[in-house]
Design an enzyme around this catalytic site. Structure first.
Site, short mmCIF file in Angstrom:
data_model
loop_
_atom_site.label_atom_id
_atom_site.label_comp_id
_atom_site.label_asym_id
_atom_site.label_seq_id
_atom_site.Cartn_x
_atom_site.Cartn_y
_atom_site.Cartn_z
N SER A 89 0.82 -1.21 0.00
CA SER A 89 0.00 0.00 0.00
C SER A 89 0.86 1.27 0.00
O SER A 89 1.62 1.50 -0.92
CB SER A 89 -0.94 -0.05 1.20
N GLU A 107 10.91 4.97 -9.75
CA GLU A 107 10.57 5.53 -11.06
C GLU A 107 10.76 7.04 -11.18
O GLU A 107 10.92 7.55 -12.29
CB GLU A 107 9.11 5.16 -11.39
N LYS A 144 -0.50 -4.34 -3.22
CA LYS A 144 -1.82 -3.78 -2.89
C LYS A 144 -1.93 -2.44 -3.61
O LYS A 144 -1.38 -1.44 -3.19
CB LYS A 144 -2.00 -3.58 -1.39
#
Length: 460
Positions: free
Chosen positions: A292, A303, A317
């Site tokens: 999460s 990224e 998740k």
């Protein structure tokens, strides 16, 4: 009474409408879908063989409604469950402020929390709480004792304590108060690499992270390892606040997609009043327990910050939940969106793969073994297999690791007990298991291959 369940469900609908800023005029036809539910409620209330708890009927109906979504993250929580959930999110609870455990039928204080009421009242490690008021805690499990020791802020906990070295019991009064739970920890390694561990993401995590980052920078930190292992996630706004301290302004933190496919992009606005990483090199640590909000941070590092991730694939998740607080103190938590990594990837059920895969030793992922049970020769269980792995990791050969407690395993246990100054019974329970766990935790801390790999990437 006939409309109680309908009114309860209507409360949920109205709450959702109010939250969306929209207004609708409801007609009788829009309620007809609840006639079947009403009919069963009325019939059971009047005809069931015994008087029924009507609140439980309503709770059960709402619970069933959420389970019908077949989504483990969408749940109905009654008043008690809502209160516990609120404590997790706020990262605090009301109680005496002490870590406790059950040992040989006694509730023992492992450690009072620094600055908490228990410490102020003079409670010490190894104190045994034998009574709370007139209620005996002898023979009680720690989970039961925790419920009794918690309570309303400002109330008194009248404790009867047995203290090692004292002949007579001691009476101690502790005034319950709000106990904050830390979620961020840090240390600076000898080579100038800072390590910040985030255990969960609650209401205070952003502020805690800012403080730890400031402290490490003041000490001359040369690079950062962000440890997100076993981080189950938490609040989106706090993950964003932390991300803004780690990413350059304008970089994407994550994207959120609603049921209609509309996407909202969250970009770093700059750290503002908080400290910034100021371009220092970073590495993230992840594992199967990173989920999460923990994965949001991992994805942003990988990224948008160009940071490497070390460890094992994350949990996966990729959904976000929102809360409805109902009038009676109960709560509905339901999934209302997907979140995507900065590149637009939905990691749900797939997780985020590390750039450098490094596994922990076998003993680091063992299932929990309760110290309340005794394991001895001729026992056969999954727990025995865990004990055998632990013995081997500590240098005591159990002869096998298949879960059967044979004579060779018993001899290994006796050798371990003798080496630790414990009674050499050959059986594993209580103090023996606690000592094994304690030594393995220290061993992993000193020889953490994932952290070592992360530090190596940052070393000049």
């Amino acid at each position: 009474m006939g409309n109680r369940i309908r009114n309860t469900v209507t409360t949920v609908i109205v709450t959702a409408v109010a939250a969306s800023g929209l207004t609708f005029a409801y007609t009788r036809n829009q309620y007809e879908k609840w006639d079947k539910l009403d009919a069963v409620y009325e019939h059971l209330s009047a005809q069931y063989v015994e008087p029924v708890d009507k609140t439980k009927l309503v709770d059960g109906a709402l619970d069933g409604m959420m389970k019908a979504l077949d989504d483990p993250y969408s749940v109905y929580m009654n008043q008690e469950e809502s209160k516990s959930f609120g404590e997790v999110i706020s990262s605090s609870f009301v109680g005496i402020g002490a870590e406790i455990e059950e040992r040989d039928g006694r509730i023992v204080i492992v450690s009072p929390i620094k600055g908490a009421p228990a410490e102020k009242a003079g409670l010490k490690p190894n104190d045994r709480i034998i009574k709370l008021g007139d209620t005996s805690l002898i023979g009680m499990k720690s989970t039961e004792a925790v419920k009794l020791l918690r309570g309303e802020k400002g109330t008194k906990a009248e404790l009867t304590i047995e203290r090692p070295g004292e002949t007579d019991p001691i009476q101690v009064t502790v005034i319950r108060d709000v106990i904050p739970i830390e979620t961020v920890y840090s240390n600076l390694l000898d080579n100038g690499i800072g390590v910040i561990q985030i255990s969960s993401v609650s209401e205070t995590t952003g502020a805690e992270f800012a403080k730890q980052l400031t402290d490490l920078k003041a000490k001359g930190m040369k690079g950062l390892v962000l440890d997100l292992r076993q981080n189950p996630g938490g609040l989106l706004d706090q993950a964003v606040e932390i991300g803004e301290m780690l990413l350059p302004a304008g970089k994407t933190l994550l994207k959120v997609e609603d049921r209609n496919g509309r996407t909202q992009e969250y970009r770093a606005r700059g750290s503002g009043k908080n400290p910034s990483i100021d371009g220092l090199p970073m590495v993230g640590l992840i594992d199967g327990g990173t989920a999460s909000a923990g994965e949001i941070l991992a994805g942003a590092l990988q990224e948008s910050a160009g940071a490497k991730l070390v460890g094992e694939k994350t949990f996966g998740k990729g959904t976000a939940q929102t809360i409805m607080n109902l009038k009676d103190g109960s709560t509905v938590k339901y999934t209302n969106a997907k979140w995507l990594t900065p590149d637009g990837t939905w990691i749900h059920k797939t997780g985020i793969a590390p750039d450098v895969e490094v596994a922990l030793p076998e003993y680091a992922a063992l299932p929990y073994v309760s110290p309340d049970k005794e394991w001895k020769q001729d026992s056969y269980a999954t727990e025995v297999k865990s004990i055998q792995v632990m013995l081997a990791a500590l240098g005591f050969d159990p002869g096998r690791k298949d879960g059967y407690f044979d004579g060779k395993t018993a001899e290994a246990v006796k050798s371990f007990q003798s080496a630790q100054g414990l009674q050499a019974t050959g059986a594993v329970a209580g103090d023996t298991l606690r000592k094994m766990t304690e030594l393995l935790a220290a061993q992993l801390k000193q020889n953490d291959p994932q952290l070592q790999a992360a530090v190596k990437l940052l070393a000049p």
